[in-house]
Design an enzyme around this catalytic site. Sequence first.
Site, short mmCIF file in Angstrom:
data_model
loop_
_atom_site.label_atom_id
_atom_site.label_comp_id
_atom_site.label_asym_id
_atom_site.label_seq_id
_atom_site.Cartn_x
_atom_site.Cartn_y
_atom_site.Cartn_z
N GLU A 1 1.10 -0.27 -5.12
CA GLU A 1 0.26 0.68 -5.41
C GLU A 1 1.21 2.10 -5.53
OE1 GLU A 1 -3.45 3.45 -3.68
OE2 GLU A 1 -1.71 2.50 -2.48
N ASP B 1 0.85 -1.13 0.03
CA ASP B 1 0.05 0.03 -0.16
C ASP B 1 0.99 1.44 0.05
OD1 ASP B 1 -2.67 1.53 0.58
OD2 ASP B 1 -1.83 1.89 2.45
#
Length: 763
Positions: free
Chosen positions: A495, A442
């Site tokens: 990401e 993330d």
Amino acid sequence: MRATSFNRPDGQQPGGPFRWLPGVPRTRPPCAPPMNSRSTLHGDPLVEQLLAARLHDPFALLGAHSHGRGWRLRVFDPRAEEMWLRLPAGLVPLVRIHADGLFEWTGEQAPPRHHRLAVSAGGLVHERHDPYAFAPVLSGHDLYLLNEGTLREAWRALGSHVQTREGAVGTRFAVWAPNAERVSVIGEFNAWDGRVHPMAAHGGSGVWELFVPGVGGGELYRYEIRNRDSGEVMAKIDPFAREFERRPGTASRVSRPGAYAWQDQAWMARRRQWDWQHAPVNIYELHAGSWKRHPDGRMYGYRELAAHLVPYLLDMGFTHVELLPVSEHPLDESWGYQTTGYFAATSRFGTPDELRALIDALHGAGIGVFLDWVPGHFPQDRWALARFDGTALYEHEDPRLGLHQDWGTHVFNYGRNEVRGFLLSSAHFWLSEFHIDGLRVDAVASMLYLDYSREAGEWLPNRHGGRENLEAIEFLRELNVMVHEEFPGAVTMAEESTAWPMVSRPVYLGGLGFSMKWNMGWMNDTLRYMRHDPVHRRFHHDLLTFGQLYAYTENFLLPLSHDEVVHGKGSLLDKMPGDTWQEFANLRLLFVFQFTTPGKKLNFMGNEFAQGREWKAGGELDWWLLQRDWHAGVQRLVRDLSRLYRDVPALHQLDFSGEGFAWIDCHDADHSIVSFQRRARDGSHVVVVLNFTPVAHQGYRIGLPFAGRYAETLNSDSSFYAGSNLGNVGGVRTEPLPWMGQPQSAAITLPPLAGIVLTPESA
């Protein structure tokens, strides 16, 4: 507060009822008095430190020590009324030498090596081993690797572990707190009293350790830490805990020894040989707490998810599921992204073994499991990692480095070896202990840039004066090397939303080493294009075509993720312009574009049936919408696209190579139409034609590479998908008329706001 049971001489196991021990009456026991029942405490600094809860070296005071010509045993237990030492000849009393609960025995001979104590408290007597009869056992080698940041399985050394040591069943606790004066383990077993079980320090390593006999699996605990400079006392979770109590409680829980028997050996063997670059990867992004719920609002547990999720994913044709973080987190509303337990499966859905059972069931069905993992930041909760030992231990002291302004969280200090090792060990834990097939990392962009979401003067440059976070870069490279070396077939996905180069290129070539990168550019351009009214799309045609200019610079994954359907952004359906018919037609067209464009695929739950409102984590998806044909039609289309993508090599085999794609026509902006080929390694191909206006085209000529008949394999305007059912009656036949640079062509019917896939019948 319940009393604590320990191993007793009558053979009963911990947890059984207490009773008076044979030969231990409520009055004076039938034992000889100690040799010396008098002890001088005045001026003993260790005793003063113990009673003030400041004892740094408990083994210097507690337990058995040679004393003059004999031996002395000291035990501290504030709840004890009386205490006896078990000797071969019987029970010998200890003398209370301080009113707060310090007891002492002296004798000519040393007590048994791992002596036992009988303790009277609250009218009951129980027998237990003395924790300070068991020396710390962590090896110097493990401590060296921990401080170096290379102890990959650090959770085996630190945290809590149920063990049997020379007949004594208990739990070994270990924690890293280098700036502490004193660390104690506290729990119900000692009435949460930090004076009772102070831990031993391992020299300058910063690690503290203690074995507590009688404490077993399921016990709640924390660490009580006193900072050596400020004297601040904090009750903290165990950073390496593998279980926590259910929210809203936040205590760590001693994990019971694992008993799960994995059945996924065949899957793991296949994964080691998995050629993921040339395989279909179609991911269903799932938030476990809001996919489905019970009628009374209760969330499904891991086992209930296994029963319902596995057949659904099989039916829909998804190859993988990606779990939004299931690492422990206190707040449902954070969706798991504010992690506090980096080694613990959240207890809100069940036990760690029940999560293993879910993953095992998915593997048994041929479905891989990816985990959303959050090494970029952690919450400021004072009972968790923040200022863990009274200092900025896991984070930076300077808020210009250590505070993430967007999320109100702390940024990990990747320059500290132990912190880097903590995160690497967490990744290793999920991959090894839970058979996770890959990690979606993330917020990588926030890790790479020191000035991420900061104004001038709010950040500090690196040692070269630049904005790159050099320590975070090194950490990410180390992470990816570890995953690819130690877990063959496992993948990592970044990401990452910027133009940082070579995110998904090997470390030895200068890249970050990720397997794949989320293509945020494709996602943003595509959704921006789809929002435009079709009458205006001709002026934004480059949003459809620009992505091919950089499509093969990385191993891209095309995401339509949870981030696009929250915080007022609306659902995917909400983003589509036009009346209801056009909204659904546009959405179906979007999915055809996604599934036929080069790159692996990801869709958030609910996308697949046109969830009508934006995602709310407090309840389940609107499954009732499937009673409506428009929504059911979208679901049928996504099911067929998933299977087509999976089964047709031309649609997935060369996702990361320019050889797998060729424009037929990307210039028809006036009609908002694009057409292209997708190719496989063996030369087989399919042709995709997409019409982004509500105008149907009869006799639209399309160039085709080979002569013969092309079957209409998929048409998103089919009535089966709740479309208008305009199409090519199963297929078209080519003519020897060169067109669009192709040797053959065909006049096709192109439905409104629709995509079609044409497959040569000879292929």
